[in-house]
Write an enzyme that holds these catalytic residues in place. Structure first.
Site, PDB file in Angstrom:
ATOM      1  N   SER A 227       0.858  -1.188   0.000  1.00  0.00           N
ATOM      2  CA  SER A 227       0.000   0.000   0.000  1.00  0.00           C
ATOM      3  C   SER A 227       0.894   1.239   0.000  1.00  0.00           C
ATOM      4  CB  SER A 227      -0.848  -0.013   1.280  1.00  0.00           C
ATOM      5  OG  SER A 227      -1.462   1.232   1.496  1.00  0.00           O
TER       6      SER A 227
ATOM      7  N   TYR B 235      -1.152  -1.134  10.655  1.00  0.00           N
ATOM      8  CA  TYR B 235      -1.388  -1.387   9.221  1.00  0.00           C
ATOM      9  C   TYR B 235      -0.155  -0.992   8.414  1.00  0.00           C
ATOM     10  CZ  TYR B 235      -3.607  -1.183   4.586  1.00  0.00           C
ATOM     11  OH  TYR B 235      -3.909  -1.366   3.241  1.00  0.00           O
TER      12      TYR B 235
HETATM   13  N1  LIG Z   1      -8.805  -0.221  -0.331  1.00  0.00           N
HETATM   14  C1  LIG Z   1      -7.712   0.501  -0.224  1.00  0.00           C
HETATM   15  O1  LIG Z   1      -7.753   1.727  -0.044  1.00  0.00           O
HETATM   16  C2  LIG Z   1      -6.356  -0.143  -0.327  1.00  0.00           C
HETATM   17  C3  LIG Z   1      -5.244   0.659  -0.580  1.00  0.00           C
HETATM   18  C4  LIG Z   1      -3.986   0.061  -0.642  1.00  0.00           C
HETATM   19  C5  LIG Z   1      -3.851  -1.297  -0.454  1.00  0.00           C
HETATM   20  N2  LIG Z   1      -4.960  -2.058  -0.211  1.00  0.00           N
HETATM   21  C6  LIG Z   1      -4.766  -3.480   0.013  1.00  0.00           C
HETATM   22  O2  LIG Z   1      -5.437  -4.209  -1.007  1.00  0.00           O
HETATM   23  C7  LIG Z   1      -5.925  -5.441  -0.491  1.00  0.00           C
HETATM   24  C8  LIG Z   1      -7.396  -5.587  -0.808  1.00  0.00           C
HETATM   25  O3  LIG Z   1      -8.079  -4.503  -0.241  1.00  0.00           O
HETATM   26  P1  LIG Z   1      -9.604  -4.212  -0.561  1.00  0.00           P
HETATM   27  O4  LIG Z   1      -9.784  -2.765  -0.445  1.00  0.00           O
HETATM   28  O5  LIG Z   1     -10.012  -4.908  -1.792  1.00  0.00           O
HETATM   29  O6  LIG Z   1     -10.289  -4.906   0.714  1.00  0.00           O
HETATM   30  P2  LIG Z   1     -11.780  -5.489   0.868  1.00  0.00           P
HETATM   31  O7  LIG Z   1     -12.105  -5.392   2.294  1.00  0.00           O
HETATM   32  O8  LIG Z   1     -12.682  -4.872  -0.134  1.00  0.00           O
HETATM   33  O9  LIG Z   1     -11.582  -7.032   0.454  1.00  0.00           O
HETATM   34  C9  LIG Z   1     -10.739  -7.849   1.207  1.00  0.00           C
HETATM   35  C10 LIG Z   1     -11.161  -9.297   1.033  1.00  0.00           C
HETATM   36  O10 LIG Z   1     -10.262 -10.085   1.817  1.00  0.00           O
HETATM   37  C11 LIG Z   1     -11.020 -11.043   2.532  1.00  0.00           C
HETATM   38  N3  LIG Z   1     -10.326 -11.444   3.749  1.00  0.00           N
HETATM   39  C12 LIG Z   1     -10.152 -10.721   4.888  1.00  0.00           C
HETATM   40  N4  LIG Z   1      -9.519 -11.448   5.807  1.00  0.00           N
HETATM   41  C13 LIG Z   1      -9.274 -12.648   5.254  1.00  0.00           C
HETATM   42  C14 LIG Z   1      -8.642 -13.826   5.718  1.00  0.00           C
HETATM   43  N5  LIG Z   1      -8.164 -13.927   6.971  1.00  0.00           N
HETATM   44  N6  LIG Z   1      -8.551 -14.890   4.877  1.00  0.00           N
HETATM   45  C15 LIG Z   1      -9.051 -14.811   3.632  1.00  0.00           C
HETATM   46  N7  LIG Z   1      -9.685 -13.734   3.149  1.00  0.00           N
HETATM   47  C16 LIG Z   1      -9.779 -12.657   3.943  1.00  0.00           C
HETATM   48  C17 LIG Z   1     -12.345 -10.360   2.845  1.00  0.00           C
HETATM   49  O11 LIG Z   1     -13.376 -11.308   3.133  1.00  0.00           O
HETATM   50  C18 LIG Z   1     -12.575  -9.585   1.554  1.00  0.00           C
HETATM   51  O12 LIG Z   1     -13.296 -10.351   0.617  1.00  0.00           O
HETATM   52  C19 LIG Z   1      -5.605  -5.425   1.004  1.00  0.00           C
HETATM   53  O13 LIG Z   1      -4.410  -6.124   1.246  1.00  0.00           O
HETATM   54  C20 LIG Z   1      -5.412  -3.956   1.302  1.00  0.00           C
HETATM   55  O14 LIG Z   1      -4.587  -3.745   2.405  1.00  0.00           O
HETATM   56  C21 LIG Z   1      -6.211  -1.519  -0.161  1.00  0.00           C
END
Ligand SMILES: NC(=O)c1ccc[n+]([C@@H]2O[C@H](COP(=O)([O-])OP(=O)(O)OC[C@H]3O[C@@H](n4cnc5c(N)ncnc54)[C@H](O)[C@@H]3O)[C@@H](O)[C@H]2O)c1
Length: 323
Positions: free
Chosen positions: A197, A210
């Site tokens: 991220s 985080y």
């Molecule tokens: N959304 C943002 O702003 C952002 C920015 C930078 C990085 N990210 C990273 O991108 C990735 C995805 O983020 P997102 O925004 O799509 O999140 P999200 O919450 O929309 O989706 C995350 C998914 O991961 C699943 N999950 C959570 N814990 C789990 C576990 N223990 N085992 C298996 N599945 C699990 C959830 O059920 C969900 O379907 C993450 O690693 C996040 O840190 C997100």
């Protein structure tokens, strides 16, 4: 023993100039080689700005996406499937995972394989991975995407919460790599993608655990790359991606100063950028790309100046506990 040391020392003192030159010659040659290699790779990088690599095809790849049931993971699954890849979907949330599978089928993609798996549980990862191998075969592209993001001041994070962040956001990468890297190495073919991220290149308030987890992911990937490159014929690639805030609901209370230039990103766009980075073999990138350069330049500044640059951008997340 002491006598031998004395002998060696006296031998050292009697080295001729010729012997001394012979000793440092390999270092001088290595240094010139280094200058040539560094310049070659700089020129190559400049050339690639104007003539980017064609993305590699993924239609024969078996792609596993963790956290495929929602957000970026779901978009990644849809986009890889639309490029002809076979998808293996992992999520802790069975319902979300199934709905991603349905969406793939609706889009005309090949039938995906769904597994309910908590990626923070090593034994569960290894068991489900064994089942994947028996059911379908070797995973060739692993996308470590699942993640969570509690956001509040450090003192308000409980011990359990900090451990959970580390288990899902960092340790899970170790378990999936343990499960799938050996076959990639054996086949000398494979690619591991990790979701870090922008919070993994710059620290942010309300996100201390985080940020720590996302910095750790980059450390894991960078050192693993160096280790894989011990093998000069290595063809297992790694990509770490650091997106800015994405509109998936993960960032509960985002704030942004430059809404027109740096607003929340669309998950579809982010997934397309991640897939492009993987298919063109980029080792590390931010989304948008310019943030990595801003980060490098800012880190060259004195710390007080750097914190002013950070404050200027004024983007981040409010505590998810407040009203
Ligand atoms: N959304 C943002 O702003 C952002 C920015 C930078 C990085 N990210 C990273 O991108 C990735 C995805 O983020 P997102 O925004 O799509 O999140 P999200 O919450 O929309 O989706 C995350 C998914 O991961 C699943 N999950 C959570 N814990 C789990 C576990 N223990 N085992 C298996 N599945 C699990 C959830 O059920 C969900 O379907 C993450 O690693 C996040 O840190 C997100």
């Amino acid at each position: 023993m002491e006598c031998k040391n004395k002998q060696n020392k006296s031998l050292g003192r009697t080295k001729t100039v010729g012997q001394q030159i012979l000793e440092i010659l390999p270092i001088i040659l290595d240094f010139f080689l280094l200058i040539i290699q560094v310049n070659y790779h700089i020129m190559e990088a400049i050339y690639r700005i104007f003539k980017p690599l064609d993305p590699s095809p993924v239609n024969n790849e078996l792609v596993l996406v963790t956290g495929a049931g929602h957000g970026i993971g779901r978009e990644l699954a849809l986009q890889y499937a639309s490029e002809g890849a076979t998808l293996v979907l992992w999520d802790i949330n069975e319902e979300g995972n199934q709905s991603t599978a349905q969406a793939i089928l609706k889009n005309g993609g090949a039938k995906p394989y769904t597994y309910t798996c908590d990626v923070s549980d090593r034994q569960s990862v290894l068991n489900v991975a064994r089942k994947v191998k028996e059911d379908i075969g070797d995973i060739s592209i692993l996308i470590n995407n699942a993640g969570i993001m509690p956001a509040h001041p450090l003192e308000e994070h409980t011990e359990e919460e900090i451990k959970k962040i580390m288990s899902i956001n960092v340790l899970a990468h170790f378990w999936t790599i343990e499960a799938f890297l050996p076959a990639m190495k054996k086949n000398n073919h494979g690619h591991i993608v990790a979701l870090s991220s922008v919070a993994g290149i710059a620290g942010l308030p309300n996100l201390v655990p985080y940020c720590a987890s996302k910095f750790a992911v980059r450390g894991l990937m960078e050192s693993l790359m160096d280790e894989l490159n011990w093998n000069p014929y290595n063809n297992v690639k790694l990509t770490s991606v650091c997106p800015y805030m994405v509109d998936t609901g993960l960032c509960k209370k985002p704030f942004v100063r430059f809404e027109n230039a740096l607003n929340l990103l669309e998950p579809k766009y982010v997934a397309a950028q991640i897939m492009h980075a993987q298919r063109t073999g980029i080792l590390e990138c931010t989304i948008p790309r310019f943030l990595l350069t801003v980060n490098y330049v800012t880190r060259l500044l004195p710390t007080k100046a750097a914190s002013k640059v950070k404050a200027f951008f004024e983007s981040g997340v409010h505590s998810d506990k407040g009203t």
